[in-house]
Design a protein around this motif. Sequence first.
Motif, mmCIF file in Angstrom:
data_model
loop_
_atom_site.group_PDB
_atom_site.id
_atom_site.type_symbol
_atom_site.label_atom_id
_atom_site.label_comp_id
_atom_site.label_asym_id
_atom_site.label_seq_id
_atom_site.Cartn_x
_atom_site.Cartn_y
_atom_site.Cartn_z
ATOM 1 N N THR A 251 92.739 -48.197 -79.934
ATOM 2 C CA THR A 251 93.843 -47.249 -79.812
ATOM 3 C C THR A 251 95.072 -47.751 -80.561
ATOM 4 O O THR A 251 95.804 -46.964 -81.177
ATOM 5 N N ASP A 252 95.318 -49.068 -80.564
ATOM 6 C CA ASP A 252 96.423 -49.634 -81.343
ATOM 7 C C ASP A 252 96.314 -49.240 -82.816
ATOM 8 O O ASP A 252 97.307 -48.863 -83.448
ATOM 9 N N ARG A 258 98.984 -43.086 -86.892
ATOM 10 C CA ARG A 258 99.809 -41.919 -86.559
ATOM 11 C C ARG A 258 101.297 -42.225 -86.747
ATOM 12 O O ARG A 258 102.056 -41.376 -87.212
ATOM 13 N N HIS A 259 101.693 -43.431 -86.380
ATOM 14 C CA HIS A 259 103.083 -43.851 -86.587
ATOM 15 C C HIS A 259 103.424 -43.843 -88.079
ATOM 16 O O HIS A 259 104.510 -43.394 -88.482
ATOM 17 N N ALA A 260 102.510 -44.319 -88.902
ATOM 18 C CA ALA A 260 102.779 -44.430 -90.335
ATOM 19 C C ALA A 260 102.987 -43.064 -90.985
ATOM 20 O O ALA A 260 103.806 -42.930 -91.900
ATOM 21 N N ASP A 270 97.907 -33.938 -91.095
ATOM 22 C CA ASP A 270 96.585 -33.541 -90.617
ATOM 23 C C ASP A 270 95.497 -33.872 -91.631
ATOM 24 O O ASP A 270 94.375 -34.237 -91.261
ATOM 25 N N ALA A 271 95.844 -33.730 -92.922
ATOM 26 C CA ALA A 271 94.866 -34.041 -93.959
ATOM 27 C C ALA A 271 94.491 -35.513 -93.934
ATOM 28 O O ALA A 271 93.308 -35.879 -93.967
ATOM 29 N N VAL A 272 95.493 -36.392 -93.870
ATOM 30 C CA VAL A 272 95.226 -37.836 -93.916
ATOM 31 C C VAL A 272 94.467 -38.293 -92.676
ATOM 32 O O VAL A 272 93.566 -39.130 -92.764
ATOM 33 N N LEU A 273 94.810 -37.757 -91.524
ATOM 34 C CA LEU A 273 94.172 -38.187 -90.276
ATOM 35 C C LEU A 273 92.760 -37.630 -90.111
ATOM 36 O O LEU A 273 91.931 -38.256 -89.453
ATOM 37 N N ALA A 274 92.488 -36.460 -90.696
ATOM 38 C CA ALA A 274 91.186 -35.847 -90.437
ATOM 39 C C ALA A 274 90.692 -34.954 -91.571
ATOM 40 O O ALA A 274 89.550 -35.078 -92.014
#
Length: 283
Positions: A251-252, A258-260, A270-274
């Motif tokens: 989770t860290d 997400r912080h970045a 949303d694109a970068v995360l998924a």
Amino acid sequence: MFVDTHVHLWDRRERDLGYGWLDGDDFPFGDLVAVRTARFSVPELRAEGRLAGLTKVVHMNAASTAADPVAETAWLQWLSDETGWPDAAVVTCDLAAPDVVHQLARHAAHRVFRGVREMGPVARFADPAFRRGYAELGRVGGLFFHTVGLTGTAAALDLVRSNPGTVFVLDQAGMPPDRGVDTFEAWTALLRALAAEPNTLCKVSSLGMADPVWTPASRRPWVLAPIEAFGADRVFLGSNWPVERLYSSYTDVVEAFRHAVRDLAPAERDAVLAGTAERVFRI
């Protein structure tokens, strides 16, 4: 949502698979005793990722010393059929092998196959036999993954430009060896050079290995620089789990990503995360 594009799944009880890197004492980034379990598979990953919003998983080759590299791909396909994960897999294949066409056909016969990760030096890029295999990988629709490194830019560019039909993924964002100012400058030059080529992508992962005492703030520039160079539609993220367990919790890692990206436009975030991973890996 978070799509993890760098997870290692294994079961060391499977006799036809080989995980030599787990057994040695020469891992340069820490003591692997913390991750040297008999099995790290879907149940273990789901337990560690359930509070992090993990939705889909791409396996990166782990059985690197198997006598038959396709054995891992077959096992991963069975695992995917049984559990739903991994959604896709990047596998081991010697692209310079005389039987590379046959090897790639056997890999591609499994639904999870998406590409090949090369662990050898960039000097291999100039080998005509390797280049034949690299071109064949593109013909079967596979992605190619390599870390390149700060001194490998010219070799990587030559390979990419000579084979426009194969998609080259800068693996682990080029694996910068430390967090110094000079390294950051040389590394961002590598990012910009490869990003200028249309058939390249970038996977950001394994950031803890060169910064074991990282914080979300210290990690953030190393996530944002690839996005700035390649764009959100050509970058995806990976945890390098469970190896990164040496430095953090699952989770860290995801919360640091997400912080970045928190200040990006919602569509880019949303694109970068998924989203980019879902499109690139067709999952």
